[in-house]
Design a protein around this motif. Structure first.
Motif, PDB file in Angstrom:
ATOM      1  N   HIS A  93       0.838  -1.196   0.000  1.00  0.00           N
ATOM      2  CA  HIS A  93       0.000   0.000   0.000  1.00  0.00           C
ATOM      3  C   HIS A  93       0.875   1.248   0.000  1.00  0.00           C
ATOM      4  CE1 HIS A  93      -3.367   2.644   0.854  1.00  0.00           C
ATOM      5  NE2 HIS A  93      -4.179   1.605   0.702  1.00  0.00           N
ATOM      6  N   ALA A  94       0.538   2.198  -0.864  1.00  0.00           N
ATOM      7  CA  ALA A  94       1.370   3.389  -1.024  1.00  0.00           C
ATOM      8  C   ALA A  94       1.127   4.437   0.056  1.00  0.00           C
ATOM      9  CB  ALA A  94       1.135   4.015  -2.406  1.00  0.00           C
ATOM     10  N   GLU A  95       0.012   4.372   0.780  1.00  0.00           N
ATOM     11  CA  GLU A  95      -0.327   5.401   1.763  1.00  0.00           C
ATOM     12  C   GLU A  95      -0.287   4.894   3.204  1.00  0.00           C
ATOM     13  OE1 GLU A  95      -4.050   7.123   0.749  1.00  0.00           O
ATOM     14  OE2 GLU A  95      -3.460   7.625  -1.304  1.00  0.00           O
ATOM     15  N   LEU A  96      -0.357   3.603   3.425  1.00  0.00           N
ATOM     16  CA  LEU A  96      -0.314   3.069   4.777  1.00  0.00           C
ATOM     17  C   LEU A  96       1.119   3.039   5.295  1.00  0.00           C
ATOM     18  CD1 LEU A  96      -2.791   0.047   4.629  1.00  0.00           C
ATOM     19  CD2 LEU A  96      -3.146   2.236   5.770  1.00  0.00           C
ATOM     20  N   SER A  97       1.277   3.231   6.597  1.00  0.00           N
ATOM     21  CA  SER A  97       2.586   3.124   7.220  1.00  0.00           C
ATOM     22  C   SER A  97       2.963   1.651   7.359  1.00  0.00           C
ATOM     23  CB  SER A  97       2.586   3.805   8.591  1.00  0.00           C
ATOM     24  OG  SER A  97       1.677   3.152   9.468  1.00  0.00           O
ATOM     25  N   LEU A  98       4.265   1.435   7.634  1.00  0.00           N
ATOM     26  CA  LEU A  98       4.722   0.059   7.783  1.00  0.00           C
ATOM     27  C   LEU A  98       4.076  -0.609   8.986  1.00  0.00           C
ATOM     28  CD1 LEU A  98       6.607  -2.076   6.647  1.00  0.00           C
ATOM     29  CD2 LEU A  98       8.422  -1.197   8.106  1.00  0.00           C
TER      30      LEU A  98
ATOM     31  N   ILE B 194       0.569  -1.671   7.853  1.00  0.00           N
ATOM     32  CA  ILE B 194       0.612  -2.832   6.953  1.00  0.00           C
ATOM     33  C   ILE B 194       0.889  -4.103   7.749  1.00  0.00           C
ATOM     34  CG2 ILE B 194       1.895  -3.881   5.051  1.00  0.00           C
ATOM     35  CD1 ILE B 194       2.296  -1.110   3.893  1.00  0.00           C
ATOM     36  N   GLY B 195       1.867  -4.048   8.664  1.00  0.00           N
ATOM     37  CA  GLY B 195       2.147  -5.230   9.468  1.00  0.00           C
ATOM     38  C   GLY B 195       0.999  -5.605  10.380  1.00  0.00           C
ATOM     39  N   LEU B 196       0.335  -4.594  10.957  1.00  0.00           N
ATOM     40  CA  LEU B 196      -0.797  -4.882  11.843  1.00  0.00           C
ATOM     41  C   LEU B 196      -1.974  -5.457  11.056  1.00  0.00           C
ATOM     42  CD1 LEU B 196      -1.704  -4.721  14.754  1.00  0.00           C
ATOM     43  CD2 LEU B 196      -2.547  -2.421  14.335  1.00  0.00           C
ATOM     44  N   GLY B 197      -2.223  -4.926   9.840  1.00  0.00           N
ATOM     45  CA  GLY B 197      -3.291  -5.482   9.021  1.00  0.00           C
ATOM     46  C   GLY B 197      -3.012  -6.920   8.607  1.00  0.00           C
ATOM     47  N   THR B 198      -1.747  -7.226   8.284  1.00  0.00           N
ATOM     48  CA  THR B 198      -1.391  -8.609   7.942  1.00  0.00           C
ATOM     49  C   THR B 198      -1.566  -9.533   9.141  1.00  0.00           C
ATOM     50  OG1 THR B 198       0.229  -7.743   6.362  1.00  0.00           O
ATOM     51  CG2 THR B 198       0.428 -10.050   6.983  1.00  0.00           C
ATOM     52  N   HIS B 199      -1.199  -9.058  10.336  1.00  0.00           N
ATOM     53  CA  HIS B 199      -1.361  -9.878  11.540  1.00  0.00           C
ATOM     54  C   HIS B 199      -2.838 -10.135  11.840  1.00  0.00           C
ATOM     55  CE1 HIS B 199      -0.838 -11.374  15.616  1.00  0.00           C
ATOM     56  NE2 HIS B 199      -1.655 -10.433  16.056  1.00  0.00           N
ATOM     57  N   ILE B 200      -3.673  -9.103  11.738  1.00  0.00           N
ATOM     58  CA  ILE B 200      -5.109  -9.271  12.013  1.00  0.00           C
ATOM     59  C   ILE B 200      -5.725 -10.234  11.014  1.00  0.00           C
ATOM     60  CG2 ILE B 200      -7.317  -8.055  12.077  1.00  0.00           C
ATOM     61  CD1 ILE B 200      -5.853  -5.619  13.126  1.00  0.00           C
TER      62      ILE B 200
ATOM     63  N   ARG C 224       0.937   4.191  19.082  1.00  0.00           N
ATOM     64  CA  ARG C 224       1.275   3.808  17.710  1.00  0.00           C
ATOM     65  C   ARG C 224       0.295   2.772  17.171  1.00  0.00           C
ATOM     66  NH1 ARG C 224       7.494   2.730  16.628  1.00  0.00           N
ATOM     67  NH2 ARG C 224       7.429   4.889  17.406  1.00  0.00           N
ATOM     68  N   ILE C 225      -0.155   1.844  18.004  1.00  0.00           N
ATOM     69  CA  ILE C 225      -1.122   0.835  17.541  1.00  0.00           C
ATOM     70  C   ILE C 225      -2.466   1.491  17.241  1.00  0.00           C
ATOM     71  CG2 ILE C 225      -2.475  -1.151  18.328  1.00  0.00           C
ATOM     72  CD1 ILE C 225       0.009  -2.205  19.666  1.00  0.00           C
ATOM     73  N   ALA C 226      -2.890   2.450  18.086  1.00  0.00           N
ATOM     74  CA  ALA C 226      -4.151   3.149  17.817  1.00  0.00           C
ATOM     75  C   ALA C 226      -4.070   3.925  16.511  1.00  0.00           C
ATOM     76  CB  ALA C 226      -4.480   4.090  18.978  1.00  0.00           C
ATOM     77  N   ALA C 227      -2.927   4.564  16.228  1.00  0.00           N
ATOM     78  CA  ALA C 227      -2.776   5.292  14.959  1.00  0.00           C
ATOM     79  C   ALA C 227      -2.822   4.335  13.775  1.00  0.00           C
ATOM     80  CB  ALA C 227      -1.464   6.079  14.967  1.00  0.00           C
ATOM     81  N   ALA C 228      -2.211   3.153  13.892  1.00  0.00           N
ATOM     82  CA  ALA C 228      -2.245   2.178  12.800  1.00  0.00           C
ATOM     83  C   ALA C 228      -3.662   1.662  12.562  1.00  0.00           C
ATOM     84  CB  ALA C 228      -1.300   1.013  13.115  1.00  0.00           C
ATOM     85  N   LEU C 229      -4.435   1.434  13.635  1.00  0.00           N
ATOM     86  CA  LEU C 229      -5.831   1.002  13.466  1.00  0.00           C
ATOM     87  C   LEU C 229      -6.658   2.079  12.780  1.00  0.00           C
ATOM     88  CD1 LEU C 229      -6.497  -0.774  16.888  1.00  0.00           C
ATOM     89  CD2 LEU C 229      -6.137  -1.846  14.675  1.00  0.00           C
ATOM     90  N   ARG C 230      -6.389   3.350  13.115  1.00  0.00           N
ATOM     91  CA  ARG C 230      -7.122   4.434  12.435  1.00  0.00           C
ATOM     92  C   ARG C 230      -6.769   4.482  10.949  1.00  0.00           C
ATOM     93  NH1 ARG C 230      -6.053   7.366  17.347  1.00  0.00           N
ATOM     94  NH2 ARG C 230      -4.223   8.317  16.365  1.00  0.00           N
TER      95      ARG C 230
ATOM     96  N   HIS D 295      -8.786   3.580   5.368  1.00  0.00           N
ATOM     97  CA  HIS D 295      -8.635   3.030   4.020  1.00  0.00           C
ATOM     98  C   HIS D 295      -9.556   1.844   3.776  1.00  0.00           C
ATOM     99  CE1 HIS D 295      -4.918   5.419   4.214  1.00  0.00           C
ATOM    100  NE2 HIS D 295      -4.957   5.411   2.909  1.00  0.00           N
ATOM    101  N   GLY D 296     -10.533   1.579   4.660  1.00  0.00           N
ATOM    102  CA  GLY D 296     -11.567   0.593   4.392  1.00  0.00           C
ATOM    103  C   GLY D 296     -11.234  -0.828   4.779  1.00  0.00           C
ATOM    104  N   TYR D 297     -10.099  -1.076   5.424  1.00  0.00           N
ATOM    105  CA  TYR D 297      -9.777  -2.437   5.836  1.00  0.00           C
ATOM    106  C   TYR D 297     -10.473  -2.804   7.145  1.00  0.00           C
ATOM    107  CZ  TYR D 297      -6.081  -2.626   2.314  1.00  0.00           C
ATOM    108  OH  TYR D 297      -5.393  -2.631   1.137  1.00  0.00           O
ATOM    109  N   LEU D 298     -10.675  -1.844   8.025  1.00  0.00           N
ATOM    110  CA  LEU D 298     -11.212  -2.099   9.355  1.00  0.00           C
ATOM    111  C   LEU D 298     -12.511  -1.321   9.530  1.00  0.00           C
ATOM    112  CD1 LEU D 298     -10.292  -3.697  11.926  1.00  0.00           C
ATOM    113  CD2 LEU D 298      -9.479  -1.532  12.829  1.00  0.00           C
ATOM    114  N   HIS D 299     -13.508  -1.952  10.125  1.00  0.00           N
ATOM    115  CA  HIS D 299     -14.800  -1.315  10.395  1.00  0.00           C
ATOM    116  C   HIS D 299     -15.152  -1.593  11.855  1.00  0.00           C
ATOM    117  CE1 HIS D 299     -15.670  -0.629   6.081  1.00  0.00           C
ATOM    118  NE2 HIS D 299     -15.001  -1.764   5.925  1.00  0.00           N
ATOM    119  N   ARG D 300     -15.386  -0.512  12.621  1.00  0.00           N
ATOM    120  CA  ARG D 300     -15.759  -0.640  14.035  1.00  0.00           C
ATOM    121  C   ARG D 300     -17.078   0.085  14.258  1.00  0.00           C
ATOM    122  NH1 ARG D 300     -10.056   0.979  16.880  1.00  0.00           N
ATOM    123  NH2 ARG D 300     -10.198   2.649  15.316  1.00  0.00           N
TER     124      ARG D 300
END
Length: 327
Positions: free
Chosen positions: A46-51, A54-60, A84-90, A95-100
């Protein structure tokens, strides 16, 4: 040991099909037979997500259904802090990967329902129906010859009254389906709800100010108690007001004045006012914003203690710098 590793590397590179690249990474791909997860390149590259995102999305995506992926649970699993984890979840949510969403259970309690999509934009889309095979046409059997009519009593001619024949009964009228024009006015469709305003660019400063303003509403109006999920959902709309040079006091007054009694759904009420009372942009805002100097120093996370501090470059906070200097 070095000779054994070099020999193993030479054997592994000899099995790589095709010519090896002159520089860059060389992939030694071994097929997985168990314990693997398919991750799309739209997430891994992904060109806009931070590393971190990306790692947290792959783990989830690799976790089984029902696993806990709250901020505290992930912070206990990984060395990154809660900030940092809260910022990655946001980021994943933006970008539409996570819905809460907040849902009410049968016992009356409210909980957060978390949904992760391996492909953004597919949530809520109708799934294609499975195709049913069409049976091949078969040749119809030849019709059997009709049996010869058996002689019977002679039929009497049609009954008559005097010299006039009795008319045949008329066919039953076919019921007509009313057209849309004849439908009653009460069946007209409702006007669709307005979409939440979105800023042109949701910067870190706008997000911080907007979320703080929404969380502080309950101090001025105890009826407007918003959950964390509601604040995350309404932050972009509040940031749009700030982007249009609306002072936080003006936004607070617009949201807390003339409240209905009681306020049954605070989040829906705040959403309605943020959408309906949105002020227009000031004349010349588009021309002035690019030349306006940035007066707010961004927030950074300390690389030593994960504490937030303001600085134009990442590094260590004042306390960690003092400890490093003393060491």
């Amino acid at each position: 040991m070095t000779t054994q590793q070099g020999t193993a590397l030479t054997h592994a590179l000899a099995e790589v099909p095709g010519p090896l690249p002159a520089s860059g990474v060389i992939h030694v791909a071994t097929p997985h037979t168990s314990r693997f997860t398919i991750v799309g390149n739209h997430l891994a590259q992904h060109a806009e997500l931070s590393l971190t995102a990306i790692g947290l999305g792959t783990h989830i995506q690799s976790l089984p259904a029902g696993s806990r992926i709250g901020i505290k649970a992930l912070a206990a699993r990984f060395p990154e802090g809660e900030t940092r984890i809260a910022a990655a979840l946001r980021e994943l949510e933006a970008h539409g990967y996570l819905h809460r969403t907040r849902v009410r259970l049968a016992n009356g309690r409210i909980t957060t329902r978390t949904v992760f999509c391996n492909q953004p934009g597919t949530m809520g889309a109708p799934r294609p129906e499975p195709l049913t095979p069409t049976p091949a046409p078969t040749s119809a059997p030849a019709p059997a010859p009709a049996p010869a009519p058996t002689p019977g009593p002679a039929l009497a001619p049609p009954a008559t009254r005097g010299s006039m024949p009795v008319p045949a009964p008329e066919p039953a009228p076919v019921p007509q389906t009313p057209t849309p024009a004849s439908a009653p006015t009460g069946s007209a469709r409702k006007t669709p709800a307005r979409l939440l305003p979105q800023p042109r660019e949701l910067t870190a400063e706008l997000r911080q100010t907007a979320s703080t303003l929404l969380a502080d509403l309950r101090r001025h109006a105890p009826e407007l108690v918003l959950s964390e999920a509601d604040i995350e959902r309404l932050t972009p709309a509040t940031a749009t007001w700030l982007e249009r040079d609306a002072h936080p006091d003006i936004i607070r007054q617009a949201l807390t004045t003339d409240l209905p009694q009681p306020v049954k759904y605070p989040a829906k009420f705040v959403r309605h006012r943020l959408t309906v009372l949105l002020p227009p942009p000031l004349p010349g805002t588009e021309e002035l914003l690019p030349d306006r100097p940035t007066l707010v120093i961004p927030m950074q996370n300390c690389e030593g203690c994960e504490r937030g501090y303001r600085s134009r470059v990442p590094g260590h906070c004042r306390g960690c710098r003092a400890q490093l200097s003393a060491a």
